[in-house]
Design an enzyme around this catalytic site. Structure first.
Site, PDB file in Angstrom:
ATOM      1  NE  ARG A 159      -3.038   0.339   3.232  1.00  9.34           N
ATOM      2  CZ  ARG A 159      -2.520   0.793   4.386  1.00  9.34           C
ATOM      3  NH1 ARG A 159      -2.083   2.047   4.459  1.00  9.34           N
ATOM      4  NH2 ARG A 159      -2.434   0.017   5.445  1.00  9.34           N
ATOM      5  CE1 TYR A 168     -17.554   8.936 -15.272  1.00  7.84           C
ATOM      6  CE2 TYR A 168     -16.187   9.055 -13.312  1.00  7.84           C
ATOM      7  CZ  TYR A 168     -17.077   8.368 -14.120  1.00  7.84           C
ATOM      8  OH  TYR A 168     -17.479   7.109 -13.761  1.00  7.84           O
ATOM      9  CG  ASP A 223      -9.523  14.171 -15.444  1.00  9.38           C
ATOM     10  OD1 ASP A 223      -8.905  13.611 -16.369  1.00  9.38           O
ATOM     11  OD2 ASP A 223     -10.386  13.602 -14.759  1.00  9.38           O
ATOM     12  CE  LYS A 271     -12.457   5.510 -18.402  1.00  8.77           C
ATOM     13  NZ  LYS A 271     -12.584   6.452 -17.349  1.00  8.77           N
TER      14      LYS A 271
HETATM   15  N1  LCS Z   1     -11.820  11.450 -15.063  1.00 11.33           N
HETATM   16  C1  LCS Z   1     -12.421  11.340 -16.246  1.00 11.33           C
HETATM   17  C2  LCS Z   1     -12.299  12.452 -17.237  1.00 11.33           C
HETATM   18  C3  LCS Z   1     -13.173  10.208 -16.536  1.00 11.33           C
HETATM   19  O1  LCS Z   1     -13.763  10.131 -17.737  1.00 11.33           O
HETATM   20  C4  LCS Z   1     -13.289   9.176 -15.570  1.00 11.33           C
HETATM   21  C5  LCS Z   1     -14.089   7.939 -15.815  1.00 11.33           C
HETATM   22  C6  LCS Z   1     -12.650   9.346 -14.333  1.00 11.33           C
HETATM   23  C7  LCS Z   1     -11.911  10.486 -14.118  1.00 11.33           C
HETATM   24  C8  LCS Z   1     -12.729   8.299 -13.259  1.00 11.33           C
HETATM   25  O2  LCS Z   1     -11.909   7.237 -13.596  1.00 11.33           O
HETATM   26  P1  LCS Z   1     -12.141   5.709 -13.135  1.00 11.33           P
HETATM   27  O3  LCS Z   1     -12.287   5.726 -11.640  1.00 11.33           O
HETATM   28  O4  LCS Z   1     -13.382   5.225 -13.809  1.00 11.33           O
HETATM   29  O5  LCS Z   1     -10.908   5.031 -13.585  1.00 11.33           O
HETATM   30  N2  LCS Z   1     -14.916   8.045 -16.923  1.00 11.33           N
HETATM   31  C9  LCS Z   1     -15.763   7.161 -17.342  1.00 11.33           C
HETATM   32  C10 LCS Z   1     -16.576   7.379 -18.466  1.00 11.33           C
HETATM   33  O6  LCS Z   1     -16.661   8.425 -19.086  1.00 11.33           O
HETATM   34  N3  LCS Z   1     -17.248   6.287 -18.704  1.00 11.33           N
HETATM   35  O7  LCS Z   1     -17.024   5.313 -17.759  1.00 11.33           O
HETATM   36  C11 LCS Z   1     -16.049   5.815 -16.822  1.00 11.33           C
END
Ligand code: LCS
Length: 400
Positions: free
Chosen positions: A62, A115, A189, A214
């Site tokens: 961790r 998001y 972001d 992503k």
């Molecule tokens: N920031 C952005 C711009 C995102 O699009 C997402 C997830 C996150 C943070 C959070 O990331 P995660 O915890 O899912 O790894 N976006 C998503 C979307 O547009 N569709 O499904 C998840």
């Protein structure tokens, strides 16, 4: 390759080589997966010294793991930051980051288009614990200056924003926030652009966060996130935000998968972008389409800023079909090659309906303020041959 040379090397070279360590034991080409929760100490005194920070070396995964360390150093090199902290999800990275900056009585200015779960964290999560959050349109600088306060500790934005691809001038925003108070952390972001296309830290942002789920991983098989910034700030994120507040640690196997994905990041993003440009133009020219959001189109309000602050326009598009939500749903349900799914940046072309899916955390008024209409369709252009994606769109449009 020598370290100094690598700093001046191209993106693809850094993606393959930066941060790597030589396996002197067996000569493994790729970084081994240190699939271990804990690390033994030679004796109790050594354990004590490691906990006290008097001696380097690993303690417990961790707090750090060799596979993850290589990945963190590589991401820091790709974003041009001093250090990076890996997390078990994008949300793990964002929450660990924000809890390392803000607490009760502190104020965050956030863009209103984020998001859905980031919006939820800020709108009905952190506010429960005494953090004040102002949502506003940060692409208009006046909204920043009007809302800066003595207790403002962070300015938070996405550019291009999820899901409407709104562009915000990072350099101008960071300059203005720092002129007011140099301690304010401007957090950007960079998920939609990826470090291939945009370097927020070089433009003056203090911190970059990512959903590595992503483009960075790119293969639709990992949930992960990163925080990148100064060595001092990342130490706080690791030793407080991640270690104590969220415990959102990335597993070594996921770290290894991302290391593998990063080797092709530059190639993949080039292909996503090349296809997205063609598809954006195809949609723009299509008489059944009401509106297209793509920063590469001259009609996009942020086109000139995007040209300046991005190296190219990326693989994300959103659009609205004439006939609104009903027509949009019909279109998506008629697709045969493209897949209806949330997430993005994968090899597969994905479509989704933000108002009922990724952004369903927004109330109806918030959706309108954020520029997310009921009929908006979001498209993550995949790595298939672009003619096949367009052919699938053609047959789906015929169903409307
Ligand atoms: N920031 C952005 C711009 C995102 O699009 C997402 C997830 C996150 C943070 C959070 O990331 P995660 O915890 O899912 O790894 N976006 C998503 C979307 O547009 N569709 O499904 C998840």
């Amino acid at each position: 390759m020598e370290k100094e040379k690598l700093e001046n090397a191209g993106f693809g070279t850094r993606a393959v080589h930066a941060g790597n360590i030589r396996d002197t034991q067996y000569g493994s080409l790729t970084m081994p997966i240190y699939q271990t929760s804990t690390f033994y100490f030679e004796n109790c005194e050594q354990g004590g010294r490691r906990f006290a920070g008097e001696e380097g070396g690993y303690i417990y995964s961790r707090l750090g793991n060799p596979t993850t360390t290589v990945l963190e150093n590589k991401i820091a090199a790709l974003e041009g930051g001093e250090a990076c902290a890996a997390a078990a999800s994008g949300m793990g990275a964002i929450s660990s980051c924000l809890w390392s900056i803000a607490g009760a009585g502190k104020h965050i200015i956030a863009d209103e288009t984020l998001y859905g779960c980031t919006f939820a964290l800020l709108n009905h999560g952190m506010t429960e614990y005494g953090v004040e959050v102002t949502f506003t349109d940060l692409s208009n600088l006046e909204n920043l200056t009007a809302n800066l306060r003595e207790n403002t500790v962070a300015v938070y934005l996405e550019t291009p924003a999820n899901p409407n691809l709104k562009i915000t001038d990072i350099e101008l925003l960071a300059k203005t926030a720092h002129e007011y108070n140099s301690d304010i952390k401007v957090v950007c972001d960079n998920t939609f652009a990826s470090p291939v296309l945009q370097s927020p830290l070089k433009l003056g942002a203090d911190v970059v966060v990512h959903s590595a789920t992503k483009y960075l991983n790119g293969h639709g098989d990992v949930i992960a996130g990163f925080v990148v910034g100064s060595a001092e700030f990342i130490t706080r994120v690791k030793m407080f935000g991640l270690k104590d507040m969220t415990g959102s640690t990335l597993g070594p196997f996921e770290a290894w998968l991302i290391l593998r994905g990063l080797k092709t990041l530059e190639l993949r993003v080039a292909r996503h972008t090349e296809s997205a440009k063609k598809i954006a133009q195809y949609l723009y020219d299509n008489e059944k389409v009401e509106h297209v959001n793509y920063p590469g189109l001259p009609s996009h309000p942020g086109h000139e800023i995007a040209k300046r602050q991005m190296r190219d326009f990326g693989g994300m598009i959103s659009f609205e079909i004439k006939g609104g939500k009903e027509a949009g749903m019909k279109f998506c349900n008629s697709l045969k090659l493209c897949t209806i799914a949330v997430s993005l940046g994968d090899a597969e072309t994905l479509v989704e309906h933000p108002a009922s899916m990724t952004h369903s955390t927004y109330g109806p008024e918030d959706l309108e303020a954020a520029g997310i209409s009921a009929g908006l369709i979001r498209l993550s252009v995949g790595l298939e041959n672009v003619d096949d994606i367009i052919a699938d769109f053609e047959q789906a449009f015929k169903q409307i």
